[in-house]
Motif scaffolding. Structure first.
Motif, PDB file in Angstrom:
ATOM      1  N   ASP A  29       0.832  -1.202   0.000  1.00  0.00           N
ATOM      2  CA  ASP A  29       0.000   0.000   0.000  1.00  0.00           C
ATOM      3  C   ASP A  29       0.866   1.251   0.000  1.00  0.00           C
ATOM      4  OD1 ASP A  29      -2.662   1.441   0.676  1.00  0.00           O
ATOM      5  OD2 ASP A  29      -1.300   2.047   2.304  1.00  0.00           O
ATOM      6  N   ALA A  30       0.502   2.229  -0.829  1.00  0.00           N
ATOM      7  CA  ALA A  30       1.345   3.416  -1.007  1.00  0.00           C
ATOM      8  C   ALA A  30       1.478   4.239   0.273  1.00  0.00           C
ATOM      9  CB  ALA A  30       0.780   4.280  -2.134  1.00  0.00           C
ATOM     10  N   ALA A  31       0.412   4.391   1.036  1.00  0.00           N
ATOM     11  CA  ALA A  31       0.474   5.214   2.246  1.00  0.00           C
ATOM     12  C   ALA A  31       1.366   4.555   3.304  1.00  0.00           C
ATOM     13  CB  ALA A  31      -0.930   5.443   2.799  1.00  0.00           C
ATOM     14  N   ILE A  32       1.202   3.250   3.502  1.00  0.00           N
ATOM     15  CA  ILE A  32       2.053   2.555   4.470  1.00  0.00           C
ATOM     16  C   ILE A  32       3.493   2.570   3.994  1.00  0.00           C
ATOM     17  CG2 ILE A  32       2.485   0.386   5.670  1.00  0.00           C
ATOM     18  CD1 ILE A  32      -0.461  -0.287   5.370  1.00  0.00           C
ATOM     19  N   LEU A  33       3.694   2.341   2.703  1.00  0.00           N
ATOM     20  CA  LEU A  33       5.039   2.370   2.135  1.00  0.00           C
ATOM     21  C   LEU A  33       5.706   3.717   2.378  1.00  0.00           C
ATOM     22  CD1 LEU A  33       7.081   0.767   0.348  1.00  0.00           C
ATOM     23  CD2 LEU A  33       6.028   1.876  -1.625  1.00  0.00           C
ATOM     24  N   GLY A  34       4.955   4.795   2.199  1.00  0.00           N
ATOM     25  CA  GLY A  34       5.512   6.122   2.423  1.00  0.00           C
ATOM     26  C   GLY A  34       5.957   6.334   3.856  1.00  0.00           C
ATOM     27  N   ARG A  35       5.164   5.851   4.810  1.00  0.00           N
ATOM     28  CA  ARG A  35       5.557   5.994   6.222  1.00  0.00           C
ATOM     29  C   ARG A  35       6.792   5.169   6.540  1.00  0.00           C
ATOM     30  NH1 ARG A  35      -0.238   6.459   6.993  1.00  0.00           N
ATOM     31  NH2 ARG A  35      -0.463   4.190   7.159  1.00  0.00           N
ATOM     32  N   LEU A  36       6.886   3.987   5.957  1.00  0.00           N
ATOM     33  CA  LEU A  36       8.062   3.150   6.192  1.00  0.00           C
ATOM     34  C   LEU A  36       9.315   3.766   5.567  1.00  0.00           C
ATOM     35  CD1 LEU A  36       6.426  -0.351   5.626  1.00  0.00           C
ATOM     36  CD2 LEU A  36       7.321   0.546   7.789  1.00  0.00           C
ATOM     37  N   ARG A  37       9.167   4.355   4.388  1.00  0.00           N
ATOM     38  CA  ARG A  37      10.308   5.041   3.787  1.00  0.00           C
ATOM     39  C   ARG A  37      10.740   6.222   4.645  1.00  0.00           C
ATOM     40  NH1 ARG A  37       7.891   4.857  -2.375  1.00  0.00           N
ATOM     41  NH2 ARG A  37       9.049   3.008  -3.098  1.00  0.00           N
ATOM     42  N   ALA A  38       9.763   6.937   5.202  1.00  0.00           N
ATOM     43  CA  ALA A  38      10.082   8.082   6.060  1.00  0.00           C
ATOM     44  C   ALA A  38      10.821   7.647   7.322  1.00  0.00           C
ATOM     45  CB  ALA A  38       8.797   8.827   6.436  1.00  0.00           C
ATOM     46  N   ALA A  39      10.630   6.389   7.718  1.00  0.00           N
ATOM     47  CA  ALA A  39      11.339   5.866   8.887  1.00  0.00           C
ATOM     48  C   ALA A  39      12.788   5.508   8.564  1.00  0.00           C
ATOM     49  CB  ALA A  39      10.611   4.634   9.431  1.00  0.00           C
TER      50      ALA A  39
END
Length: 226
Positions: free
Chosen positions: A135-145
């Motif tokens: 999922d793009a939204a979850i992926l974005g948060r993980l990348r931000a981590a």
């Protein structure tokens, strides 16, 4: 004809689950991650040894940590029952083996895609080698981590268990038994999902093992947001 819908459920959810959940394979790992991340965790399930816990995460919102067992069939069936119980977004916090030494022992990786070479994904209508993306939204948060990314190949049996050689797939540097089927099952249910993987080594002591499972659990929680 036998009514397959009448088969006993895998889970018997006693305490309500949260809308967001971290999914791990091993029940002992579910307990360890829940103790690390949750305030006041209560057991949501103990049926079939698939331990699950729900409590309050550090951001003040409810979070569940739930075991799925090993492999694609178990993960797909458990996710279906969790979705029916109220789970609405998930991150798999799993383990994988590096291909050709591409990832070091103890490292964590965000899965950018999972290539389906497993039977569960085929049963869910995917062609062999189809790529599933998180999922793009979850992926974005993980990348931000700050997690680095990898592709993973999912198979039913690892070579050490008698399976064939792992298929070569462009961009994949790891192999596991659950990421692709879990993402396939999540897509079928309309559940946003992603995967974080840890890469175990052969000689970690218990403190080291606990530390990197704490890290992978924290990363998965960050991906789920509030």
């Amino acid at each position: 004809m036998t009514d397959l819908q009448s088969l006993p459920p895998l889970l018997r959810v006693g305490h309500p689950v949260a809308e967001r959940a971290i999914l791990v394979g091993d029940p002992g790992r579910a307990l360890a991650v829940a103790q690390e991340l949750l305030d006041g965790p209560l057991m949501s399930n103990h049926s079939r040894g698939l331990w699950g816990y729900t409590g309050t995460a550090g951001d003040g919102a409810a979070l569940s940590v739930l075991a799925t067992g090993t492999g694609g069939p178990s993960a797909a069936a458990v996710l279906r029952e969790l979705h029916a119980a109220g789970v609405r977004r998930v991150v798999r916090a799993g383990s994988a083996l590096a291909l050709d030494g591409a990832v070091g022992a103890g490292e964590l990786r965000l899965v950018s895609f999972a290539a389906a070479y497993d039977g569960t994904s085929r049963a869910l209508g995917l062609a062999g080698g189809a790529e599933l993306v998180p999922d793009a939204a979850i992926l974005g948060r993980l990348r931000a981590a700050g997690l680095r990314e990898t592709g993973v190949v999912s198979v039913d049996l690892l070579p050490a268990d008698g399976g064939p050689a792992v298929p070569a797939h462009p961009g994949a540097s790891a192999v596991d038994r659950q990421s692709a089927p879990l993402l396939a099952a999540a897509a079928r249910l309309g559940v946003p999902a992603a995967v974080v993987l840890a890469f175990p080594g052969g000689a970690e002591d218990e403190d080291a093992r606990k530390a990197w499972w704490s890290a992978v659990g924290a990363a998965a929680a960050a991906g789920l947001g509030d």
